[in-house]
Each structure stands twice: as structure tokens, then as C-alpha cells.
Motif scaffolding. Structure first.
Motif, PDB file in Angstrom:
ATOM      1  N   ILE B  94      23.346-133.554  32.709  1.00 42.86           N
ATOM      2  CA  ILE B  94      22.054-133.109  33.231  1.00 42.86           C
ATOM      3  C   ILE B  94      21.590-134.018  34.359  1.00 42.86           C
ATOM      4  N   LEU B  95      21.487-135.320  34.069  1.00 43.28           N
ATOM      5  CA  LEU B  95      20.979-136.262  35.072  1.00 43.28           C
ATOM      6  C   LEU B  95      21.904-136.328  36.293  1.00 43.28           C
ATOM      7  N   HIS B 102      23.562-127.863  36.423  1.00 43.23           N
ATOM      8  CA  HIS B 102      22.361-128.496  35.914  1.00 43.23           C
ATOM      9  C   HIS B 102      21.386-127.487  35.313  1.00 43.23           C
ATOM     10  N   ARG B 106      19.879-128.037  31.637  1.00 43.61           N
ATOM     11  CA  ARG B 106      18.454-128.351  31.712  1.00 43.61           C
ATOM     12  C   ARG B 106      17.638-127.371  30.863  1.00 43.61           C
ATOM     13  N   ALA B 245      18.019-141.944  27.432  1.00 48.12           N
ATOM     14  CA  ALA B 245      16.815-141.929  28.255  1.00 48.12           C
ATOM     15  C   ALA B 245      15.529-141.835  27.456  1.00 48.12           C
ATOM     16  N   THR B 249      12.780-146.134  27.749  1.00 46.22           N
ATOM     17  CA  THR B 249      11.779-145.718  28.729  1.00 46.22           C
ATOM     18  C   THR B 249      10.386-145.693  28.095  1.00 46.22           C
ATOM     19  N   PHE B 295      15.750-144.547  41.568  1.00 41.74           N
ATOM     20  CA  PHE B 295      16.968-143.772  41.359  1.00 41.74           C
ATOM     21  C   PHE B 295      17.570-143.503  42.728  1.00 41.74           C
ATOM     22  N   ARG B 297      20.105-140.956  45.290  1.00 42.81           N
ATOM     23  CA  ARG B 297      20.722-139.672  45.531  1.00 42.81           C
ATOM     24  C   ARG B 297      21.852-139.899  46.530  1.00 42.81           C
ATOM     25  N   PHE B 348       7.720-139.999  36.599  1.00 45.72           N
ATOM     26  CA  PHE B 348       8.669-139.174  35.848  1.00 45.72           C
ATOM     27  C   PHE B 348       9.568-138.391  36.802  1.00 45.72           C
ATOM     28  N   GLY B 349       9.590-138.760  38.065  1.00 44.27           N
ATOM     29  CA  GLY B 349      10.342-138.010  39.052  1.00 44.27           C
ATOM     30  C   GLY B 349       9.565-136.798  39.520  1.00 44.27           C
ATOM     31  N   HIS B 353      14.920-132.352  38.520  1.00 42.70           N
ATOM     32  CA  HIS B 353      15.336-133.380  37.555  1.00 42.70           C
ATOM     33  C   HIS B 353      14.142-134.085  36.915  1.00 42.70           C
ATOM     34  N   CYS B 355      11.603-135.639  34.673  1.00 40.00           N
ATOM     35  CA  CYS B 355      11.861-136.019  33.278  1.00 40.00           C
ATOM     36  C   CYS B 355      11.680-134.853  32.293  1.00 40.00           C
ATOM     37  N   VAL B 356      12.767-134.547  31.604  1.00 41.53           N
ATOM     38  CA  VAL B 356      12.722-133.446  30.650  1.00 41.53           C
ATOM     39  C   VAL B 356      12.071-133.916  29.338  1.00 41.53           C
TER      40      VAL B 356
HETATM   41  C1  HEM Z   1       7.625-143.271  29.985  1.00 37.66           C
HETATM   42  C2  HEM Z   1       8.789-142.763  29.646  1.00 37.66           C
HETATM   43  C3  HEM Z   1       9.752-142.125  30.613  1.00 37.66           C
HETATM   44  C4  HEM Z   1       9.888-142.298  31.962  1.00 37.66           C
HETATM   45  C5  HEM Z   1       9.084-143.207  32.885  1.00 37.66           C
HETATM   46  C6  HEM Z   1      10.966-141.430  32.393  1.00 37.66           C
HETATM   47  C7  HEM Z   1      11.376-141.289  33.714  1.00 37.66           C
HETATM   48  C8  HEM Z   1      12.301-140.360  34.159  1.00 37.66           C
HETATM   49  C9  HEM Z   1      12.605-140.094  35.538  1.00 37.66           C
HETATM   50  C10 HEM Z   1      12.004-140.817  36.733  1.00 37.66           C
HETATM   51  C11 HEM Z   1      13.539-139.099  35.584  1.00 37.66           C
HETATM   52  C12 HEM Z   1      14.117-138.438  36.834  1.00 37.66           C
HETATM   53  C13 HEM Z   1      15.550-138.773  37.106  1.00 37.66           C
HETATM   54  C14 HEM Z   1      16.029-138.256  38.423  1.00 37.66           C
HETATM   55  O1  HEM Z   1      15.275-137.633  39.177  1.00 37.66           O
HETATM   56  O2  HEM Z   1      17.211-138.488  38.745  1.00 37.66           O
HETATM   57  C15 HEM Z   1      13.826-138.752  34.216  1.00 37.66           C
HETATM   58  C16 HEM Z   1      14.748-137.809  33.826  1.00 37.66           C
HETATM   59  C17 HEM Z   1      15.138-137.611  32.504  1.00 37.66           C
HETATM   60  N1  HEM Z   1      14.503-138.103  31.374  1.00 37.66           N
HETATM   61 FE1  HEM Z   1      12.920-139.341  31.358  1.00 37.66          FE
HETATM   62  N2  HEM Z   1      11.462-140.771  31.311  1.00 37.66           N
HETATM   63  C18 HEM Z   1      10.753-141.153  30.204  1.00 37.66           C
HETATM   64  C19 HEM Z   1      10.936-140.705  28.921  1.00 37.66           C
HETATM   65  C20 HEM Z   1      11.932-139.846  28.507  1.00 37.66           C
HETATM   66  C21 HEM Z   1      12.116-139.371  27.160  1.00 37.66           C
HETATM   67  C22 HEM Z   1      11.206-139.690  25.985  1.00 37.66           C
HETATM   68  C23 HEM Z   1      13.250-138.592  27.161  1.00 37.66           C
HETATM   69  C24 HEM Z   1      13.910-137.842  26.037  1.00 37.66           C
HETATM   70  C25 HEM Z   1      13.312-137.449  24.949  1.00 37.66           C
HETATM   71  C26 HEM Z   1      13.754-138.569  28.528  1.00 37.66           C
HETATM   72  C27 HEM Z   1      14.890-137.904  28.951  1.00 37.66           C
HETATM   73  C28 HEM Z   1      15.199-137.669  30.271  1.00 37.66           C
HETATM   74  C29 HEM Z   1      16.350-136.867  30.696  1.00 37.66           C
HETATM   75  C30 HEM Z   1      17.381-136.205  29.794  1.00 37.66           C
HETATM   76  C31 HEM Z   1      16.298-136.820  32.104  1.00 37.66           C
HETATM   77  C32 HEM Z   1      17.242-136.081  33.047  1.00 37.66           C
HETATM   78  C33 HEM Z   1      16.599-134.776  33.468  1.00 37.66           C
HETATM   79  C34 HEM Z   1      17.352-134.028  34.536  1.00 37.66           C
HETATM   80  O3  HEM Z   1      18.178-134.640  35.229  1.00 37.66           O
HETATM   81  O4  HEM Z   1      17.111-132.819  34.689  1.00 37.66           O
HETATM   82  N3  HEM Z   1      12.926-139.333  29.306  1.00 37.66           N
HETATM   83  N4  HEM Z   1      13.043-139.521  33.360  1.00 37.66           N
END
Ligand code: HEM
Ligand code: FES
Lengths: 107, 406
Positions: B94-95, B102, B106, B245, B249, B295, B297, B348-349, B353, B355-356
Motif C-alpha cells: 500500500i505505502l 494501490h 487501499r 505504521a 506513530t 517522506f 517520492r 497525516f499526508g 496515500h 494515512c489510512v
Molecule cells: C499520529 C499517528 C500517525 C501519523 C502521524 C501517521 C502518518 C502517516 C503519513 C504521513 C502517511 C502518508 C504516507 C505517504 O504519503 O507516503 C501515512 C500513511 C499510512 N498510515 Fe499512518 N500515521 C499515523 C497513525 C497510523 C495508524 C494508527 C495506522 C494503522 C492503524 C497507520 C497506517 C498507515 C498506513 C497503512 C499508511 C499507508 C497508506 C497508503 O499508502 O495508502 N497510521 N501515515
């Protein structure tokens, strides 16, 4: 530019000007309206930009996508047939005058 | 750290070359002055140290995040280019994937972590937060990282996933490897990967269907195999995404929120006066501290970005944290204000992508801050906070505090 009206849960209303290609959510947040949270910033991931579309306008909006439909089931306030996510409503000239009611709560 | 802002002259795209290492210890210790240098040097900069382009202003970070066809993720979202180097682990489905691959994975994780699912886990997460605060009130003085920011997510997230009780001590070290590995081949990355074998073995094992309790997020992912949405070999890797992830985080997110509220007592009092601000207090902490700092690209073609020309196959480093404090976008960017309109921050982006797991993070943050604000009158920092160093994550290693009951 088209203008749209948001009705608050207490019945007060705000008419806001939209800018080109903006979503209803973006227009609301840009004007600082409290009733639209938009935690995900318009990425169709949070359901905190929930609105009820005025009956006379409902049929005039483009149909919703599956992800919007699924998200609405999780909205904090009751889902109704007129429920939409305001970040998914892009304001086009033919939507000038659109009326959207904001729910009691977004989270 | 010396900074040379001299633009390369002659070319149509005068991209400033900077002598900045955003993965060095002295940078991590205080990134803000350098963030400002990066933002002010130009919309696009070049970092000679690692031969990458960088964007630190909100507009460009947002633009890069929202053009995944030009700025792709499948060549890795760290410095390493998967087209040239073998990834240190099998890439994330996914990431580290682009549409259309994706889109499919996703959709699965979006369903597993949807607002509807959050309604189901909310009471459980709330009860655990209240229990944790009860315990802390007995202690009065404690480490807000180990005893709160780590202990709370550890008490709910592994269970929500459906993990076995044994071996959970691998979770935080594994995540720390993952986030260090996005960085350049510095000591942090090399050491993390060298020590990763036992953590990787644990994670690979836990992602298997038979090891995930029914009803948990993990089992829900595997259930999608039966619907034909993903294959049986893809499911474990998607569970791995949540293990990578979903924990560290939120530790840094909750840690950031507590650190902010302890440093800015006026904001703490505001929160105590209106508990409905708890969710935004957490969100604002994610903007203010940006637990995920950066991050990358990779460009899929020659592209012009805000007047700068970037060739195909170049790495672009997005400074999410700098964008979240860009004065072009934010009013008083350096103040922590729990009533701020935070919508649009890139902590969270943004885009496909984004944050899911953001709903999980917000739920944890909201219920924890609510539980604290209900019962605690004051949070006082009683010792020097210690920073935890990671190539991607920003957070503390320890934060000694004393709380006063309300
Ligand atoms: C404060 C907590 C969190 C922050 C700051 C955060 C931040 C981020 C960011 C910035 C991205 C974007 C990545 C990109 O654009 O390449 C991301 C993607 C992602 N996050 Fe989070 N995250 C957090 C919590 C979580 C939690 C709790 C989970 C799972 C339960 C999670 C799972 C994911 C996954 C699987 C992706 C990839 C999504 C994709 O590529 O479509 N994250 N996160
Ligand atoms: S702003 Fe998040 S779904 Fe509309």
C-alpha cells in the motif's frame, strides 16, 4: 462565482461565495464555518464534512462514489437520504444557490 | 551545520543547493531553524548531501502529495530507489505502491479502519484510557512516554489487531526499524537493519491468518481474501502495514500531545474548560510536532514544479513538518493552539496515500486527552525531556512529569 448557503443546526444560515473548482467543504472551511470539520482535508476519509442536501437540490448533484457511500454509514450524525460529504461536492456554476444543512455533530 | 544558499546560476531553474543533512543528530535535536532555511531558500531546493530534491513549503508539499502519477511511491518512500537497489524488506503493498495496485489494497484497509469500525471500538478504547489515567493518578509522578504514550496504545492496539500476547515486545522495535529504514544509509539506518532479523521474524509470523484472533483488524483483512478482493499472499503483507505504521506513530502522536499540553498550561486549562476540544488538541499536536517528519517520492518523468525543473527518476524529499509550520499557510505557525482550524495539515499526508489509520490515531488521541482532562488539574514537567532519534519519526524517549488530581 457561484454562492452557496449553509444552514446551521440552530437554523441560522451563512451564504458563502465559492471560488473556482472549490468543493462545498473548502468553501465552508475557508469562511470559517464551525459546522464542517473536514479532519481529512477533503480526501474522503473521515466523514466529518457531512451535510444534508436541501430536497430541491438533491437530484441535481452528481451521484456519489462508493467510498463516499460507505463513509456516510460511519458519520457521527444520523445518515439520511439527503446525506452527502461536502468535500465531494464540487461547486459548478449550475450549483449556484445550493442549500446545505449541517448536522448536529461531526464526531 | 553550514548552509549555503547560493543558487546554481545559468540554468533556467535556479534551484538553491543547500548543505543541510536532515538526517543528522544535530538536525533532529532542533530542526526548526533548518526548516526555516529550507522553506525560505526557495519552493524547491537541492540537498547535496544526499543528492535529492527537497520541498518544505506547504504549497509544494501538498502539490507533490497530490500528484502520485508524477511523484510515485512504488520506487520507495525512503531515500532508497527500488529501481536501483534491492529493498531491505519486501515492499509494502500500500505505502510503496502506485495506482492501480494501490487502489485495490487501499480499499481493503479503508474498510477495515472505517468510521463505522471506529464506532465499534470507541467504548473499548475509552475504557482503557480511563483505566490508564486511574493508574497514573495513583503514581502521580511518572514517565509520560513509557507509562502513558507507549502504555496506552500498547494496551489496545495489539488487541484490536488480534495479536497473540506473546512477543509483543517486538512491535515498537520493529516499527523503529521501518521508520529508520526510510532514511539514508547513516548509522541509524544501518544499525536498525542489522538488528532487525528477530523483529522481522516475529512480524512475519504474526501476520499469518491462524495467528490473528477473530474479529480483529488482522482477521478482517484476511476475510477480504474470501471475498476475492486480495489474494492469500497479499493479506499478511497488509497486516504487516498495520504492525509497521499503527503503533509507534500513535506513541509519538500521544507523546506530542501530552508534551504540548504540559508545555503550554493555558492550552491545558482551555481543554479542561471544554472537553469537546480534546480531538482538535490532538490534531493540533500532530500538526505542531509532526510525528512523521518526512517522506520521499520518485519522479516518473521530467517535471516542472513551481518554476524548478526536476528530471525523471529523482528523489524528492517532502518536509511534512516544515509544511505544517509554513507561515504562508498558517497563522502563528509556531504556537500550539487547540482551537486552530487544523484541517489541511499534512501530518497525516494528503491525497491517495493519506494515512489510512488516521481515524484510529484520532480516536486514541481524543479519548486519552479527554480522560486526562477530566481527572487531572495540572501536568508539570519535572525533568529534562529526552529525545528519541529516528530518521523519520519525531518523538521523545522520556518525559518525566508530575500530575495533580482535579
Ligand atoms: C499520529 C499517528 C500517525 C501519523 C502521524 C501517521 C502518518 C502517516 C503519513 C504521513 C502517511 C502518508 C504516507 C505517504 O504519503 O507516503 C501515512 C500513511 C499510512 N498510515 Fe499512518 N500515521 C499515523 C497513525 C497510523 C495508524 C494508527 C495506522 C494503522 C492503524 C497507520 C497506517 C498507515 C498506513 C497503512 C499508511 C499507508 C497508506 C497508503 O499508502 O495508502 N497510521 N501515515
Ligand atoms: S473532509 Fe474528510 S471526508 Fe470530507
Amino acid at each position: 462565482m457561484p454562492a452557496i448557503t449553509f444552514i446551521h443546526p440552530d437554523g441560522k444560515s451563512d451564504r458563502v461565495e465559492t471560488s473556482d473548482g472549490e468543493s462545498a467543504m473548502q468553501a465552508a472551511t475557508r469562511h470559517g464555518l464551525d459546522g464542517i470539520l473536514a479532519e481529512c482535508g477533503g480526501n474522503a476519509m473521515c466523514a466529518t464534512c457531512h451535510v444534508y442536501v436541501d430536497a430541491s437540490w438533491l437530484a441535481r448533484l452528481p451521484a456519489m462514489a462508493d467510498d463516499e457511500d460507505a463513509l456516510l454509514d460511519g458519520a457521527a450524525a444520523e445518515r439520511q437520504p439527503a446525506s452527502r460529504l461536502s468535500c465531494q461536492i464540487v461547486i459548478t456554476p449550475d450549483l449556484d444557490g445550493l442549500v446545505l444543512k449541517m448536522p448536529e455533530r461531526q464526531v | 551545520m553550514s548552509v549555503s544558499g547560493s543558487p546554481v546560476t545559468g540554468g533556467p531553474s535556479a534551484i538553491p543547493h543547500l548543505d543541510v543533512d536532515p538526517f543528522a543528530m544535530n538536525f533532529f535535536a532542533d530542526p526548526y531553524p533548518t526548516h526555516e532555511v529550507l522553506r525560505e531558500a526557495g519552493p524547491v531546493v537541492y540537498l547535496d548531501k544526499w543528492n535529492v530534491y527537497g520541498v518544505a513549503r506547504y504549497a509544494e508539499v501538498h502539490a507533490v502529495l497530490n500528484d502520485p502519477a508524477t511523484f510515485c511511491s512504488s520506487r520507495g518512500v525512503g531515500l532508497s530507489d527500488f529501481k536501483k537497489e534491492k529493498p531491505w524488506r519486501p515492499p509494502s503493498l500500500i505505502l510503496e505502491a502506485d495506482p492501480p495496485a494501490h487502489t485495490r489494497t487501499r480499499a481493503v484497509l479503508s474498510k477495515v479502519l472505517s468510521p463505522t469500525v471506529m464506532k465499534q471500538v470507541r467504548d473499548r478504547f475509552t475504557a482503557a484510557a480511563e483505566e490508564r489515567v486511574d493508574l497514573l493518578l495513583e503514581k502521580r509522578s511518572f514517565d509520560a512516554i513509557a507509562d502513558l504514550a507507549e502504555a496506552y496504545p500498547l494496551s489496545i492496539f495489539p488487541d484490536a489487531l488480534g495479536l497473540k500476547p506473546e512477543g509483543r515486545e517486538h512491535l515498537i522495535p520493529y516499527a523503529s526499524v521501518v521508520f529508520n529504514a526510510f532514511g539514508p544509509p547513516n548509522q541509524l539506518r544501518q544499525e536498525a537493519i542489522e538488528r532487525s532479523a528477530p523483529h522481522q521474524a516475529y512480524v512475519a509470523e504474526q501476520c499469518q491468518r491462524q495467528n490473528l484472533a477473530p474479529g480483529g483488524f488482522g482477521a478482517c483483512i484476511h476475510a477480504r481474501v474470501d471475498e476475492g478482493e486480495i489474494t492469500a499472499t497479499e493479506a499478511p503483507l497488509l497486516v504487516r502495514s498495520l504492525l509497521s505504521a499503527g503503533l509507534d506513530t500513535t506513541v509519538d502522536g500521544i507523546g506530542a500531545a501530552v508534551y504540548c499540553l504540559a508545555r503550554f498550561p493555558d492550552q491545558w486549562q482551555r481543554l479542561r474548560g471544554d472537553l469537546s476540544l480534546a480531538r482538535n488538541a490532538f490534531e493540533e499536536a500532530v500538526r505542531f510536532e509532526s510525528p512523521v517528519q518526512t517522506f520521499f517520492r520518485t519522479t516518473t518523468r521530467d517535471v516542472e514544479l513551481s518554476g524548478a525543473t526536476i528530471g525523471e527518476g529523482e528523489k524528492v524529499l517532502m518536509f511534512l513538518a516544515a509544511a505544517n509550520r509554513d507561515p504562508r499557510r498558517w497563522d502563528k505557525p509556531d504556537s500550539y493552539d487547540i482551537t486552530r482550524r487544523t484541517s489541511g495539515h499534512v501530518g497525516f499526508g494528503s491525497g491517495i496515500h493519506m494515512c489510512v489509520g488516521q481515524l484510529v490515531a484520532r480516536l486514541e488521541g481524543e479519548v486519552m486527552l479527554t480522560a486526562l482532562a477530566k481527572r487531572v488539574a495540572r501536568i508539570e514537567i519535572t525533568g529534562e525531556p529526552k529525545r528519541r532519534f529516528n530518521n523519520t519519526l519525531r518523538g521523545l524517549d522520556s518525559l518525566p512529569v508530575t500530575i495533580t488530581p482535579a
